[in-house]
Scaffold this motif. Structure first.
Motif, mmCIF file in Angstrom:
data_model
loop_
_atom_site.group_PDB
_atom_site.id
_atom_site.type_symbol
_atom_site.label_atom_id
_atom_site.label_comp_id
_atom_site.label_asym_id
_atom_site.label_seq_id
_atom_site.Cartn_x
_atom_site.Cartn_y
_atom_site.Cartn_z
ATOM 1 N N ASP A 94 25.715 2.249 -9.331
ATOM 2 C CA ASP A 94 27.169 2.026 -9.300
ATOM 3 C C ASP A 94 27.750 2.561 -7.998
ATOM 4 O O ASP A 94 28.534 1.889 -7.323
ATOM 5 N N ARG B 90 26.718 0.489 -5.006
ATOM 6 C CA ARG B 90 27.439 -0.793 -4.900
ATOM 7 C C ARG B 90 28.831 -0.579 -4.327
ATOM 8 O O ARG B 90 29.305 -1.362 -3.503
ATOM 9 N N HIS C 177 31.013 0.584 -14.427
ATOM 10 C CA HIS C 177 29.877 -0.320 -14.163
ATOM 11 C C HIS C 177 30.418 -1.709 -13.797
ATOM 12 O O HIS C 177 29.958 -2.342 -12.844
ATOM 13 N N ARG C 178 31.403 -2.162 -14.559
ATOM 14 C CA ARG C 178 32.014 -3.472 -14.314
ATOM 15 C C ARG C 178 32.758 -3.472 -12.973
ATOM 16 O O ARG C 178 32.655 -4.407 -12.180
ATOM 17 N N CYS D 151 32.266 -1.567 -10.272
ATOM 18 C CA CYS D 151 31.387 -1.515 -9.088
ATOM 19 C C CYS D 151 30.662 -2.848 -8.888
ATOM 20 O O CYS D 151 30.487 -3.309 -7.751
ATOM 21 N N ALA D 152 30.246 -3.470 -9.984
ATOM 22 C CA ALA D 152 29.613 -4.797 -9.865
ATOM 23 C C ALA D 152 30.629 -5.803 -9.326
ATOM 24 O O ALA D 152 30.304 -6.664 -8.495
ATOM 25 N N LEU E 56 30.370 -7.934 -5.877
ATOM 26 C CA LEU E 56 30.413 -9.397 -6.042
ATOM 27 C C LEU E 56 31.503 -9.990 -5.148
ATOM 28 O O LEU E 56 31.282 -10.945 -4.386
ATOM 29 N N SER F 113 24.729 -10.701 -0.834
ATOM 30 C CA SER F 113 24.674 -11.221 -2.204
ATOM 31 C C SER F 113 23.314 -10.976 -2.854
ATOM 32 O O SER F 113 23.059 -11.440 -3.962
ATOM 33 N N THR G 139 23.961 -11.464 -6.785
ATOM 34 C CA THR G 139 25.207 -12.024 -7.341
ATOM 35 C C THR G 139 25.047 -12.340 -8.823
ATOM 36 O O THR G 139 25.919 -12.034 -9.641
ATOM 37 N N ARG H 297 25.070 -9.224 -10.901
ATOM 38 C CA ARG H 297 26.415 -8.623 -10.938
ATOM 39 C C ARG H 297 27.279 -9.358 -11.963
ATOM 40 O O ARG H 297 28.038 -8.744 -12.711
ATOM 41 N N LYS H 298 27.151 -10.686 -11.985
ATOM 42 C CA LYS H 298 27.951 -11.463 -12.946
ATOM 43 C C LYS H 298 27.516 -11.162 -14.381
ATOM 44 O O LYS H 298 28.352 -11.095 -15.290
#
Ligand code: FAD
Length: 394
Positions: free
Chosen positions: A241, A244, A321-322, A324-325, A329, A368, A374, A377-378
């Motif tokens: 995290d 990223r 977590h969401r 940082c992703a 992204l 990416s 990518t 991350r999604k």
């Protein structure tokens, strides 16, 4: 969330910006053209106070918060992204992880060399057969033997790996437990059985040695175990995290550099008797670049500030977590678009290998892929969105 930098943070950025212009930018072309690794770079960064930014001052560091360190990363990325991606894996992936997870004894042993630049750090998670599924497919094993662990296996795509003195290495200590059977070790690369199988020739990040590492009966003292045995997953996930959020900042700097170069070019390059910057389609490109950069910057700063509040073992799940992703992204899409538009504005010159925008265009392709693709991350973002609403689609 309202966001503003403090005066101290602005001063840190400005000082790093001037430093990078004077010391790092002159190295950029040679690193890219010749795939040249500047042998004195890390010692110089250490001597000039740019290593150990987040380390406590009592340990010889600068005691900065993560966002302030990220502002340094942004300044380095502006003037020499390749140097930033030698510095970043050392500073953040290795040293920051050590500081967050090491015992006082381990920190006292490893941090001084990493902060002075006498020793180079790396982080080894990915393997030839374990990329996106790094934890589940990990094959490198560590077996306890008296006061040592014996490591066997390979790591792949390791930034700084070919020049590292110490590699924060993840290994399976209990394969029956899957991701819950992973441990982290500080592996000194002069240990017998450690070797570099290859240094990869890349389209970007040239001069940043990236390699495949081999572990053949490498005996690592048990005191080099980071955290507890089989506790590696927590270190990986919280570290990823922060990585990223942190390593998005050099891309913000690189994108800003591309915008500034494009503004200069658009103001001076003349066609049809006028500067191309007078054409509305060129102005549209410049406006798109500026808005993409500015929004990515605010998002990235927000994530770094949130990471600062993480305690040991936290992260790797939930809103952070969401976030940082999402930042990486968004940042990777931003740098791809901005560098593409910069090449477009530069016309044929932008296609020439040795132009600075071309260097940034090639560098941008990794954004990416590295630190999780990518697609991964999604997946993280979607999973966390469902989890936040208590939903489990099956
Ligand atoms: C220059 C560079 C530096 C790096 N530095 C480091 C480092 O310092 N330390 C380290 O440990 N690693 C490092 N890496 C490794 C990097 O993190 C991995 O390359 C990355 O995680 C992807 O793994 P992979 O290359 O094996 O691709 P793969 O996992 O094989 O993926 C191939 C493709 O399949 C897709 N895919 C895989 N699974 C799924 C799925 N479930 N759903 C949809 N699509 C999927 C991927 O998104 C990708 O498009 C580095 C890589 C590079 C190129």
């Amino acid at each position: 969330m309202h966001f503003d930098l403090t005066d101290d943070q602005r001063a840190i950025h400005d000082a790093a910006f001037r430093y990078a212009e004077a010391e790092l930018h002159p190295l950029f072309a040679r690193m890219d053209d010749d795939d040249w690794y500047p042998p004195d770079l890390m010692r110089k960064l250490g001597a000039d106070g740019y290593l150990g930014l987040t380390a406590p001052t009592a340990q010889g560091g600068s005691g900065m918060d993560l966002l302030s360190a990220g502002l340094v990363a942004e300044a380095f990325g502006y003037w020499n992204t390749n140097a930033a991606f030698i510095w970043g894996p050392h500073e953040n992936l290795c040293l920051n992880n050590l500081l967050r997870n090491g015992t006082p004894e381990q920190i006292a042993r490893f941090a001084p060399g990493l902060i002075s630049g006498e020793t180079i750090g790396a982080l080894g998670l990915t393997e030839p057969g374990a990329g996106s599924d790094a934890l589940g497919s990990m094959a490198l094993k560590a077996v306890r033997d008296g006061g040592h662990y014996v490591l066997n296996g390979r790591k792949m795509f390791i930034s700084n790996g070919p020049v590292a003195d110490v590699v924060l290495t993840y290994a399976k200590t209990d394969p029956s437990k899957g991701a819950r059977g992973i441990s982290a070790f500080m592996v000194e690369t002069d240990t017998p059985g450690f070797s570099v199988a290859q240094t990869l020739v890349k389209m970007g990040w040239r001069g940043c040695p990236t390699g495949e590492l081999v572990f053949e009966d490498v005996r690592v003292p048990a005191r080099n175990l980071l955290g507890v045995e089989n506790g590696g997953v927590g270190i990986v996930m919280s570290g990823l995290d922060i990585e990223r959020a942190f390593l998005g900042l050099p891309y913000i700097g690189a994108a800003q550099r591309c915008l500034d170069l494009s503004l200069d070019y658009a103001a001076t390059r003349r066609q049809f008797g006028r500067a191309i910057g007078t054409f509305q389609m060129i102005q549209s490109h410049l406006a798109d670049m500026a808005v993409a950069i500015e929004s990515a910057r605010i998002y990235a700063y927000q994530a770094l500030a949130a990471c600062d509040a993480l305690k040991q073992g936290e992260g790797g799940r939930g809103a952070i977590h969401r976030l940082c992703a999402g930042v990486v992204l968004n940042g990777s899409a931003m740098i791809a678009r901005v560098t593409d538009l910069a090449v477009q504005i530069h016309g044929g010159s932008g296609f020439v290998w040795e132009t600075e925008v071309n260097r940034h265009y090639r560098n941008a392709r990794i954004a990416s892929l590295g630190g999780g693709t990518t697609e991964m991350r999604k997946i993280i973002i979607a999973e966390e969105l469902f989890r936040a609403r208590g939903l489990r689609p099956d």
